[in-house]
Design an enzyme around this catalytic site. Structure first.
Site, PDB file in Angstrom:
ATOM      1  CE  LYS A 151      -0.774   0.355   5.026  1.00  0.00           C
ATOM      2  NZ  LYS A 151      -0.130   1.664   5.190  1.00  0.00           N
ATOM      3  CG  ASP A 152       3.349   2.254   2.881  1.00  0.00           C
ATOM      4  OD1 ASP A 152       2.318   2.955   2.975  1.00  0.00           O
ATOM      5  OD2 ASP A 152       3.827   1.615   3.834  1.00  0.00           O
ATOM      6  NE  ARG A 199      -7.472   3.692   3.270  1.00  0.00           N
ATOM      7  CZ  ARG A 199      -7.852   3.047   4.364  1.00  0.00           C
ATOM      8  NH1 ARG A 199      -9.116   2.686   4.503  1.00  0.00           N
ATOM      9  NH2 ARG A 199      -7.002   2.774   5.321  1.00  0.00           N
ATOM     10  NE  ARG A 200      -6.964   3.657   8.225  1.00  0.00           N
ATOM     11  CZ  ARG A 200      -5.764   3.215   8.562  1.00  0.00           C
ATOM     12  NH1 ARG A 200      -4.838   4.062   8.983  1.00  0.00           N
ATOM     13  NH2 ARG A 200      -5.473   1.929   8.479  1.00  0.00           N
ATOM     14  NE  ARG A 217       3.575  10.818   8.073  1.00  0.00           N
ATOM     15  CZ  ARG A 217       4.824  10.946   7.666  1.00  0.00           C
ATOM     16  NH1 ARG A 217       5.335  12.160   7.459  1.00  0.00           N
ATOM     17  NH2 ARG A 217       5.575   9.879   7.473  1.00  0.00           N
ATOM     18  NE  ARG A 223      -0.008   5.100  12.942  1.00  0.00           N
ATOM     19  CZ  ARG A 223      -0.449   4.270  12.007  1.00  0.00           C
ATOM     20  NH1 ARG A 223      -1.676   4.393  11.543  1.00  0.00           N
ATOM     21  NH2 ARG A 223       0.329   3.300  11.564  1.00  0.00           N
ATOM     22  CB  CYS A 310      -0.035  11.084  -0.488  1.00  0.00           C
ATOM     23  SG  CYS A 310       0.766   9.503  -0.186  1.00  0.00           S
TER      24      CYS A 310
END
Length: 378
Positions: A151-152, A199-200, A217, A223, A310
């Site tokens: 995904k990155d 996205r979230r 981040r 987190r 992004c």
């Protein structure tokens, strides 16, 4: 002259191998395989080719047989190292089963995306910031293979680097974490959800405009610490990352696709190699998982058609049903959640790339070019 070979000796299962060989030398070539990947018309590729298994001995004439060492490049976060160790253990187990000595050395490479944590990815250059330094090390020959969270990884790869394998995919769903609310719908007005993912953020704001989102981040542990310190009321994590790190929380709520559609290629580990590194490809190709590659290629094709970055809130999920059909859901949204469009596609496994492309083109037309102009100045 390069030809397609429809009937070959087979050993391990792989969807992705459209076999090519050099007619005069009768050898398999990874370079030919990847360069021609999308160039053979479907009518020339019999449907049964997708049921063939990968021939393990690839271009062995390019390897003297005395090499027993691979250098694996990875980021240095706990999750990245867990994924790198998973690949290392798989390779060494595979080598042991074939009674072949193989040592895999892990080399940590610090990327810009890991070092700059006070700004959003969109502000400092996007997804490639997690892969650029690793790609350069690979092209210089400092590492043989590289392990990435797919995904990155941008939808394009630098010239000379190819995706050698997609490992069996983890659970792709997101997880909601909060010390005082059971899910997003239970958060009170004005509650703050921490997430660096557009996205979230967009999906949250589209369904719950009374909530606030905060750029959040850092790696998974960072987190979680911020959540524990009550810097935010809630956060979202990828379930795959939690599984790979062995983390469990009694208050975690796994979100359905209806609640939160995952990121493109979420939960998938990819291993890249240099295009002409036949020795590495011989080993890495044996880790390739057919179903995972089918789904990931569909999703990445969708992302590519949308020209996603992004700055673009995009989600996409492909899955294979019991009747062996490919289903895909995708969405694109304004960052503030004010507008969100979705699509659903289904088709044959062999058309995975086309399904993703058609879905991306459909959403691009639905949301309009003004959307992309807006993102450029946002």
């Amino acid at each position: 002259m390069l030809l397609f070979a429809p009937s070959l000796p087979v050993n391990t299962r792989s969807y992705s191998s459209r076999f090519f060989f050099l007619k005069e030398r009768n050898i398999f070539c990874v370079g030919c395989h990847f360069r021609l990947w999308q160039q053979i018309p479907k009518k020339q590729v019999g449907k049964s080719v997708y049921e063939y298994k990968r021939f393990q001995t690839i271009c062995l004439n390019n390897h003297s047989g005395d090499k027993n060492h691979l250098v694996l490049g990875t980021r240095g976060s706990p999750l990245a190292l867990a994924q790198a160790n998973q690949v290392r253990q798989s390779l060494e187990k595979l080598a042991a089963s074939q009674d072949i000595p193989l040592q895999v050395e892990i080399k940590i490479i610090h990327t810009t995306g890991d070092q700059v944590l006070d700004r959003s990815l969109a502000d400092i250059g996007g997804k490639g910031l997690f892969t650029k330094e690793i790609d350069m090390a690979q092209l210089r020959g400092e590492i043989d293979i590289a392990v990435h969270s797919l995904k990155d990884v941008p939808t394009w790869l630098p010239t000379g680097i190819v995706l050698g394998a997609v490992l069996p995919r983890e659970d792709t769903r997101d997880v909601f974490l909060s010390y005082h609310s059971k899910d997003l719908s239970a958060l009170p007005n004005g509650a703050v959800v921490g997430s660096s993912s557009l996205r979230r953020q967009a999906q949250i704001l589209a369904k719950y405009p009374h909530l606030q989102v905060l750029n959040f981040r850092g790696n998974l542990q960072t987190r979680l610490k911020k959540l524990e310190q009550r810097q935010v009321d809630a956060t979202l994590l990828a379930l795959a990352g939690m599984h790979r790190l062995g983390l469990e929380f009694s208050f975690a709520h796994v979100l359905s696709f209806e609640e939160m559609l995952p990121a493109v290629a979420q939960g998938a580990i990819g291993v890249t190699i240099r295009e002409n590194d036949h020795f590495s490809y011989r080993w890495i190709s044996q880790l390739d998982d057919a179903n995972s590659r089918i789904c990931v290629e569909c999703e990445r094709s969708f992302l590519s058609a949308l020209d996603g970055s992004c700055r673009t809130p995009i989600a996409g999920q492909a899955w294979i049903t019991k009747d062996n059909k490919l289903h895909f859901r995708g969405l694109v949204a304004y960052p503030d959640g004010s507008s969100l469009v979705e699509t659903f596609k289904a088709g044959e496994l062999v058309n995975n790339v086309e399904i993703g492309k058609e879905a991306g083109e459909e959403l691009r037309a639905k949301i309009g070019e003004n959307f992309f102009d807006y993102l450029k100045v946002a």
